[in-house]
Motif scaffolding. Structure first.
Motif, PDB file in Angstrom:
ATOM      1  N   TRP A  80       0.918  -1.451  -0.196  1.00  0.00           N
ATOM      2  CA  TRP A  80       0.156  -0.172  -0.079  1.00  0.00           C
ATOM      3  C   TRP A  80       0.987   1.058  -0.359  1.00  0.00           C
ATOM      4  O   TRP A  80      -0.073   2.610  -0.283  1.00  0.00           O
ATOM      5  N   HIS A  81       2.462   1.244  -0.007  1.00  0.00           N
ATOM      6  CA  HIS A  81       2.648   2.410   0.609  1.00  0.00           C
ATOM      7  C   HIS A  81       2.759   2.612  -1.188  1.00  0.00           C
ATOM      8  O   HIS A  81       4.116   3.224  -2.111  1.00  0.00           O
ATOM      9  N   VAL A 108      -2.509   0.859  -3.918  1.00  0.00           N
ATOM     10  CA  VAL A 108      -3.292   1.658  -3.835  1.00  0.00           C
ATOM     11  C   VAL A 108      -3.436   1.991  -5.014  1.00  0.00           C
ATOM     12  O   VAL A 108      -2.592   2.669  -5.784  1.00  0.00           O
ATOM     13  N   PRO A 109      -4.923   1.972  -6.051  1.00  0.00           N
ATOM     14  CA  PRO A 109      -4.898   2.253  -6.951  1.00  0.00           C
ATOM     15  C   PRO A 109      -5.582   3.664  -7.122  1.00  0.00           C
ATOM     16  O   PRO A 109      -6.002   4.116  -6.617  1.00  0.00           O
ATOM     17  N   MET A 110      -5.192   4.461  -8.342  1.00  0.00           N
ATOM     18  CA  MET A 110      -5.258   6.287  -8.247  1.00  0.00           C
ATOM     19  C   MET A 110      -6.131   6.866  -9.853  1.00  0.00           C
ATOM     20  O   MET A 110      -5.278   6.252 -10.742  1.00  0.00           O
ATOM     21  N   GLY A 153      -5.206  -6.314  -3.145  1.00  0.00           N
ATOM     22  CA  GLY A 153      -4.662  -5.301  -2.037  1.00  0.00           C
ATOM     23  C   GLY A 153      -4.556  -5.663  -1.025  1.00  0.00           C
ATOM     24  O   GLY A 153      -5.097  -5.629   0.684  1.00  0.00           O
ATOM     25  N   LEU A 154      -3.224  -6.727  -1.227  1.00  0.00           N
ATOM     26  CA  LEU A 154      -2.650  -7.526  -0.479  1.00  0.00           C
ATOM     27  C   LEU A 154      -1.902  -6.945   1.095  1.00  0.00           C
ATOM     28  O   LEU A 154      -1.801  -5.503   0.974  1.00  0.00           O
ATOM     29  N   ASN A 155      -2.077  -7.564   2.072  1.00  0.00           N
ATOM     30  CA  ASN A 155      -1.013  -6.095   3.149  1.00  0.00           C
ATOM     31  C   ASN A 155       0.091  -6.767   3.344  1.00  0.00           C
ATOM     32  O   ASN A 155       1.228  -5.813   3.437  1.00  0.00           O
TER      33      ASN A 155
END
Length: 537
Positions: free
Chosen positions: A280-281, A356-358, A415-417
């Motif tokens: 997620w970074h 994280v998709p933007m 979206g895995l940890n």
């Protein structure tokens, strides 16, 4: 802010503040985080010949990076560079950030040209910065610092970053979502919901129970590029510019990028894993407010910035774009169909990538700026969101984006940890378990085990030639098509409410019975593993 508020200058601007607070409060009610785009790298005062508007009139030497003769360093591309690591300036920046958190309740910040925040200030020395002087501590103005004092202050500020350890417990049926909505001046990113089926435990930064976001645009106009290497204290996320570049190159069919593309799909562990960061970074994006829109990315091979009044000299020249055969909007039907397919390919890639998709505001309906990739100076239709275009019944791409976003939110594995390993992810080529990482490869495929969907097969064929792929053999199960970007709407995404869905699936039966699937050129697919009714009975 007054300019964009419906209340205008009423009540000396206080109504505009209340209006923004209302926006944030209503967003929070809908479980939406508001992330503010902040620009602390330059001011509107230009270079040494510019006007005196604010900081130059207060203390020119303190607030700007100056050369010995008074000229301005220009790492921002706007004529001047804010002296971010000067003690006075960095305290000012932290105070500003605290205000927006404590008064406006925003959930985080995206820092424009954040690499400038890592550069040494004018008259750098440890006595000036830390209060203690040491031998040999002088640095040239603008030198990148490994531990910039400003980022140190932000990363350890008790208001901006409260560190908490927490665990989540949710039902297995509750899917993970790690989505980003429309981004313009304010990035709005949906909260990340973690599944509890694996006893998830993570360390993150919360503010009153909400994940607090610090996002860096890890480069500047002075050539400093820090994607993957931005000083992060374990908490800073980055706009992943390498994701944008690699994905653009691979999707348009450039040789030599299949391996780099696979890294992007995994959340770029080559950039973030070694430093202790997580998927997620990586803020994944294909388009942003700087550069081409998604529609223009597949319509123009060259920028068209004459409307900016700088003789087409402004804006990025290297866009990794491809017009699919003809430059501009007026093209043949064959070219237009390929462009729509490429748009679907880009969006599908964004939605199946870890991280994280933007997405850029307007891309979901195909907004065009006529090939302008530097439209900051336009307050007109070039930048306006076209609600009429979004609502058009013929806008099949909006349907595709909506369904792909929903699919991602339903999948526990997207979206895995942690970065995916071989226990969950398996790579394939035209033949199962035989990926092709050669220089000429334009095909990447993988299967991903999902606690909600079972197993997912995703493949990208960015060659100009069609190919028939052999699917992984799963005894007692069969592969069922869900997404095929080469198909016209509504068959590009076979949702349950497609009236002729069963007929569309049956058209592939003779291929699927032999564990095969035909892919057209420049297309991508998603297949789901389903129990074989005949075998199970």
């Amino acid at each position: 802010m007054i300019r964009y508020a419906s209340s205008g200058i009423r009540n000396c601007g206080r109504d505009a503040i209340d209006e923004f607070k209302l926006l944030v409060r209503e967003a929070h009610k809908r479980d939406i985080e508001v992330i503010m785009d902040v620009v602390f790298n330059h001011t509107a005062e230009g270079n040494q010949k510019g006007p005196i508007l604010s900081f130059r009139g207060i203390d020119n030497c303190v607030f700007y990076m100056l050369a010995p003769k008074g000229d301005f360093y220009n790492y921002s591309g706007c004529g001047n560079t804010f002296n971010c690591n000067h003690p006075v300036v960095r305290q000012f920046i932290v105070d500003c950030l605290r205000y927006w958190v404590t008064e406006m309740h925003v959930d985080g910040f995206r820092f424009d040209l954040a690499s400038i925040l890592t550069r040494g200030s004018s008259l750098w020395d440890t006595a000036n910065v830390y209060g203690n002087k040491t031998e040999g501590d002088l640095l040239t103005t603008g030198t990148p610092l490994s531990s910039p004092p400003l980022l140190d202050m932000i990363s350890n500020d008790p208001v901006l970053c409260r560190v908490k350890d927490y665990a989540f417990t949710k039902q297995a049926s509750c899917a993970m979502s790690n989505l980003s909505e429309l981004e313009c001046q304010c990035l709005i990113i949906l909260k990340q919901t973690l599944p509890a089926t694996r006893g998830v435990y993570m360390r993150d930064y919360l503010l009153d129970g909400v994940l607090f976001q610090l996002i860096a645009e890890a480069w500047d106009c002075g050539g400093l590029y820090q994607v993957g290497g931005f000083p992060h204290w374990g908490i800073w996320s980055e706009w992943n510019g390498k994701y944008r570049d690699m994905v653009r190159l691979f999707i348009k069919g450039t040789d030599g990028f299949s391996g780099a593309f696979a890294e992007c799909l995994c959340g770029s562990p080559n950039l973030y894993k070694e430093g202790g960061r997580r998927p997620w970074h990586s803020i994944n994006f294909v388009c942003a407010h700087d550069g081409f829109t998604l529609a223009d990315l597949v319509t123009y091979s060259d920028k068209h910035n004459l409307a900016n009044g700088e003789n087409n000299m402004d804006g990025e020249n290297h866009n990794n774009s491809w017009n699919c055969g003809q430059e501009g909007e007026f093209a043949s039907m064959t070219v237009k169909k390929l462009r729509r397919r490429q748009m679907r390919n880009f969006f599908l890639c964004l939605m199946v990538s870890q991280g994280v998709p933007m997405m850029y505001m307007g891309d979901e309906y195909g907004h065009t700026k006529g090939g302008n990739n530097n439209s900051y100076c336009h307050d007109n239709y070039i930048n306006y969101f076209r609600w009429d275009k979004k609502e058009e019944a013929t806008n099949d791409f909006f349907r595709f984006c909506r369904l792909m976003t929903k699919f991602r939110s339903e999948c526990e594995s997207l979206g895995l940890n942690e970065f995916p390993t071989s226990e969950r992810l398996q790579w394939h080529g035209h033949i199962p378990e035989h990926p092709d990482w050669s220089e000429t490869s334009r095909f990447v495929a993988f299967t991903l085990k999902d606690l909600v969907k079972g197993e997912i097969y995703v493949a990208f064929n960015t060659s100009h030639k069609p190919v028939t792929v052999t699917l992984p053999d799963r005894p007692g199960y069969r592969w069922e098509p869900l997404v095929d970007t080469s198909k016209p709407t509504p068959f590009d995404f076979l949702s349950d409410n497609v009236s002729e869905r069963e007929i569309a699936v049956q058209q592939f039966e003779h291929f699927l019975e032999g564990n095969l699937y035909p892919m057209l050129s420049y297309s991508s697919i998603i297949l789901l593993l389903k129990p074989d009714v005949d075998t199970s009975s």
